[in-house]
Design a protein around this motif. Structure first.
Motif, PDB file in Angstrom:
ATOM      1  N   LEU A 149      -6.014 -16.299  -7.657  1.00 35.57           N
ATOM      2  CA  LEU A 149      -6.601 -14.968  -7.791  1.00 35.57           C
ATOM      3  C   LEU A 149      -5.512 -13.938  -8.091  1.00 35.57           C
ATOM      4  O   LEU A 149      -5.649 -13.127  -9.010  1.00 35.57           O
ATOM      5  CB  LEU A 149      -7.351 -14.588  -6.515  1.00 35.57           C
ATOM      6  CG  LEU A 149      -7.947 -13.190  -6.484  1.00 35.57           C
ATOM      7  CD1 LEU A 149      -9.044 -13.045  -7.532  1.00 35.57           C
ATOM      8  CD2 LEU A 149      -8.477 -12.873  -5.090  1.00 35.57           C
ATOM      9  N   GLY A 150      -4.435 -13.984  -7.318  1.00 30.18           N
ATOM     10  CA  GLY A 150      -3.334 -13.049  -7.543  1.00 30.18           C
ATOM     11  C   GLY A 150      -2.764 -13.155  -8.947  1.00 30.18           C
ATOM     12  O   GLY A 150      -2.479 -12.146  -9.590  1.00 30.18           O
ATOM     13  N   SER A 151      -2.630 -14.382  -9.451  1.00 33.74           N
ATOM     14  CA  SER A 151      -2.113 -14.587 -10.816  1.00 33.74           C
ATOM     15  C   SER A 151      -3.049 -14.001 -11.859  1.00 33.74           C
ATOM     16  O   SER A 151      -2.602 -13.358 -12.811  1.00 33.74           O
ATOM     17  CB  SER A 151      -1.916 -16.079 -11.091  1.00 33.74           C
ATOM     18  OG  SER A 151      -0.911 -16.594 -10.277  1.00 33.74           O
TER      19      SER A 151
ATOM     20  N   VAL B 254      -0.873  -7.264  -4.009  1.00 33.43           N
ATOM     21  CA  VAL B 254       0.006  -7.747  -2.951  1.00 33.43           C
ATOM     22  C   VAL B 254      -0.791  -8.718  -2.079  1.00 33.43           C
ATOM     23  O   VAL B 254      -1.821  -8.349  -1.518  1.00 33.43           O
ATOM     24  CB  VAL B 254       0.551  -6.583  -2.084  1.00 33.43           C
ATOM     25  CG1 VAL B 254       1.515  -7.114  -1.036  1.00 33.43           C
ATOM     26  CG2 VAL B 254       1.217  -5.523  -2.948  1.00 33.43           C
ATOM     27  N   PRO B 255      -0.313  -9.974  -1.940  1.00 30.23           N
ATOM     28  CA  PRO B 255      -1.016 -10.936  -1.086  1.00 30.23           C
ATOM     29  C   PRO B 255      -0.629 -10.788   0.377  1.00 30.23           C
ATOM     30  O   PRO B 255       0.504 -10.415   0.699  1.00 30.23           O
ATOM     31  CB  PRO B 255      -0.545 -12.294  -1.634  1.00 30.23           C
ATOM     32  CG  PRO B 255       0.814 -12.016  -2.194  1.00 30.23           C
ATOM     33  CD  PRO B 255       0.787 -10.576  -2.677  1.00 30.23           C
ATOM     34  N   GLU B 256      -1.579 -11.077   1.252  1.00 27.81           N
ATOM     35  CA  GLU B 256      -1.369 -11.189   2.694  1.00 27.81           C
ATOM     36  C   GLU B 256      -0.366 -10.182   3.262  1.00 27.81           C
ATOM     37  O   GLU B 256       0.685 -10.545   3.768  1.00 27.81           O
ATOM     38  CB  GLU B 256      -0.923 -12.603   3.038  1.00 27.81           C
ATOM     39  CG  GLU B 256      -2.023 -13.597   2.831  1.00 27.81           C
ATOM     40  CD  GLU B 256      -1.793 -14.876   3.587  1.00 27.81           C
ATOM     41  OE1 GLU B 256      -1.108 -14.862   4.610  1.00 27.81           O
ATOM     42  OE2 GLU B 256      -2.334 -15.879   3.131  1.00 27.81           O
ATOM     43  N   VAL B 257      -0.731  -8.929   3.206  1.00 26.96           N
ATOM     44  CA  VAL B 257       0.143  -7.863   3.700  1.00 26.96           C
ATOM     45  C   VAL B 257      -0.605  -7.048   4.751  1.00 26.96           C
ATOM     46  O   VAL B 257      -1.823  -6.881   4.666  1.00 26.96           O
ATOM     47  CB  VAL B 257       0.641  -6.969   2.535  1.00 26.96           C
ATOM     48  CG1 VAL B 257      -0.505  -6.204   1.891  1.00 26.96           C
ATOM     49  CG2 VAL B 257       1.747  -6.050   2.967  1.00 26.96           C
ATOM     50  N   ASP B 258       0.124  -6.561   5.742  1.00 28.50           N
ATOM     51  CA  ASP B 258      -0.481  -5.739   6.788  1.00 28.50           C
ATOM     52  C   ASP B 258      -0.868  -4.371   6.235  1.00 28.50           C
ATOM     53  O   ASP B 258      -0.086  -3.745   5.516  1.00 28.50           O
ATOM     54  CB  ASP B 258       0.499  -5.533   7.947  1.00 28.50           C
ATOM     55  CG  ASP B 258       0.753  -6.806   8.726  1.00 28.50           C
ATOM     56  OD1 ASP B 258      -0.068  -7.729   8.650  1.00 28.50           O
ATOM     57  OD2 ASP B 258       1.791  -6.869   9.417  1.00 28.50           O
ATOM     58  N   ILE B 259      -2.065  -3.931   6.610  1.00 28.49           N
ATOM     59  CA  ILE B 259      -2.582  -2.624   6.210  1.00 28.49           C
ATOM     60  C   ILE B 259      -2.973  -1.855   7.463  1.00 28.49           C
ATOM     61  O   ILE B 259      -3.807  -2.320   8.247  1.00 28.49           O
ATOM     62  CB  ILE B 259      -3.835  -2.745   5.301  1.00 28.49           C
ATOM     63  CG1 ILE B 259      -3.550  -3.607   4.071  1.00 28.49           C
ATOM     64  CG2 ILE B 259      -4.364  -1.368   4.910  1.00 28.49           C
ATOM     65  CD1 ILE B 259      -2.562  -3.024   3.095  1.00 28.49           C
ATOM     66  N   ASN B 260      -2.387  -0.674   7.653  1.00 27.06           N
ATOM     67  CA  ASN B 260      -2.808   0.230   8.720  1.00 27.06           C
ATOM     68  C   ASN B 260      -4.079   0.912   8.229  1.00 27.06           C
ATOM     69  O   ASN B 260      -4.044   1.672   7.263  1.00 27.06           O
ATOM     70  CB  ASN B 260      -1.722   1.262   9.008  1.00 27.06           C
ATOM     71  CG  ASN B 260      -2.123   2.285  10.045  1.00 27.06           C
ATOM     72  OD1 ASN B 260      -3.215   2.242  10.600  1.00 27.06           O
ATOM     73  ND2 ASN B 260      -1.241   3.234  10.304  1.00 27.06           N
TER      74      ASN B 260
END
Length: 191
Positions: free
Chosen positions: A51-53, A66-72
């Motif tokens: 999907l990211g590609s 951005v894959p698997e990143v923390d979001i506040n």
């Protein structure tokens, strides 16, 4: 390995930032409480990479995948119990990445234009119900849910002021949209 904090109080965004993750599971923060989920299965991870590609090559210069990143999710003040999610893929404004790099911390929901979650066997209710409300409350314009059960499907949700997220109907095969930018996603090529 960093010890998990004792559950004596609800955690703030400052507490979250003080944690160092080197665990064999995924952590998120829900209204100040740590939640854990097992690491995704290989098929889930491969679908996320695919999907990211697909998405990355189609984005305009002002957006980044951005894959698997923390979001506040910014649902509470700095000193109040926070909610932090780690979606499978986010489309974020490049300016938000630059802000995070210069100021530190984690990405904020106000810089995110789309969140994409890939359903896992243990996340179905969380993805379809709980996160749907959280992401809408955070003001994230688009929330897409991908279900890898055959046939692979995508449920695109768009935020409205009056109704929260509006269900635009599940799609299989190829998904094409113009919002938040022109994108074509071949769902049959995920995983």
């Amino acid at each position: 390995m960093t010890a998990l904090p004792e559950p004596r109080r609800l955690l703030t965004i400052k507490d979250w930032l003080a944690l160092h993750e080197d665990y064999q599971f995924r952590l998120e923060l829900q209204e100040g409480s740590l939640t854990m989920a097992p690491s995704p299965e290989p098929e889930h991870m491969l679908a996320g990479l695919d999907l990211g590609s697909q998405v990355r090559d189609q984005l305009p210069p002002d957006l980044v995948a951005v894959p698997e990143v923390d979001i506040n999710l910014e649902l509470a003040g700095e000193d109040e119990p926070a909610t932090v999610r780690r979606p499978d893929l986010v489309l974020v404004r490049r300016s938000e990445l630059q802000r995070r790099k210069s100021e530190g911390g984690i990405l904020r929901a106000s810089g995110v234009v789309a969140v994409i979650e890939i359903v896992s066997p243990g996340s179905r209710r969380m993805d379809y119900k709980v996160k749907r409300v959280d992401y809408a409350d955070a003001g994230i314009p688009h929330y897409w849910i991908i279900d890898l059960d055959s046939p692979v499907s995508l449920l695109p949700l768009s935020l409205t002021e009056e109704l929260g997220y509006v269900d635009n109907g599940e799609v299989t095969g190829t998904y094409t949209t113009t919002s938040p930018c022109p994108l074509t996603i071949r769902l049959d090529q995920l995983g």
